[in-house]
Design an enzyme around this catalytic site. Structure first.
Site, PDB file in Angstrom:
ATOM      1  N   TYR A  25      15.726 -72.741  -3.634  1.00 53.05           N
ATOM      2  CA  TYR A  25      16.352 -71.424  -3.462  1.00 53.05           C
ATOM      3  C   TYR A  25      16.931 -71.261  -2.066  1.00 53.05           C
ATOM      4  O   TYR A  25      16.575 -71.973  -1.130  1.00 53.05           O
ATOM      5  CB  TYR A  25      15.370 -70.286  -3.786  1.00 53.05           C
ATOM      6  N   CYS A  26      17.853 -70.305  -1.956  1.00 52.93           N
ATOM      7  CA  CYS A  26      18.444 -69.910  -0.675  1.00 52.93           C
ATOM      8  C   CYS A  26      18.619 -68.392  -0.732  1.00 52.93           C
ATOM      9  O   CYS A  26      17.877 -67.722  -1.434  1.00 52.93           O
ATOM     10  CB  CYS A  26      19.760 -70.654  -0.419  1.00 52.93           C
ATOM     11  N   SER A  27      19.607 -67.868  -0.052  1.00 49.53           N
ATOM     12  CA  SER A  27      19.820 -66.414  -0.062  1.00 49.53           C
ATOM     13  C   SER A  27      20.497 -65.937  -1.345  1.00 49.53           C
ATOM     14  O   SER A  27      20.022 -65.030  -2.004  1.00 49.53           O
ATOM     15  CB  SER A  27      20.670 -65.982   1.135  1.00 49.53           C
TER      16      SER A  27
END
Length: 89
Positions: A57-59
């Site tokens: 995941y990231c933003s």
């Protein structure tokens, strides 16, 4: 929900945050490890097991998609992306 079920039922699952170190320190999902997407190709093989399930995941989902492409190129197969990133949780 599906992602957290995978984490709960698979002891070898890894939750991978590919945001910057600063973003990670400002807030992250408990139990995740941080390898910024720009470092991934250099350190993945020393920090990640190719047999593990890796949930990335990231933003917002852009960097995590790029990270999955990088990991696939390195031979990782059990990869999942949190669509929409941490902002979508």
């Amino acid at each position: 929900k599906e992602i957290f079920e995978i984490l709960k039922t698979n002891s070898n699952a890894i939750l991978l945050d590919v945001r910057s170190k600063q973003e990670y320190e400002e807030g992250h999902i408990n139990g995740s490890i941080n390898i910024p997407v720009y470092d991934l190709e250099k350190v993945a093989n020393s920090k990640l097991n190719k047999e593990s399930i890796i949930i990335v995941y990231c933003s917002a989902g852009v960097r995590s998609k790029r990270a999955i492409q990088t990991l696939r190129k390195l031979g990782y197969k059990n990869l999942y992306n949190i669509e929409g990133g941490i902002e979508n949780l």
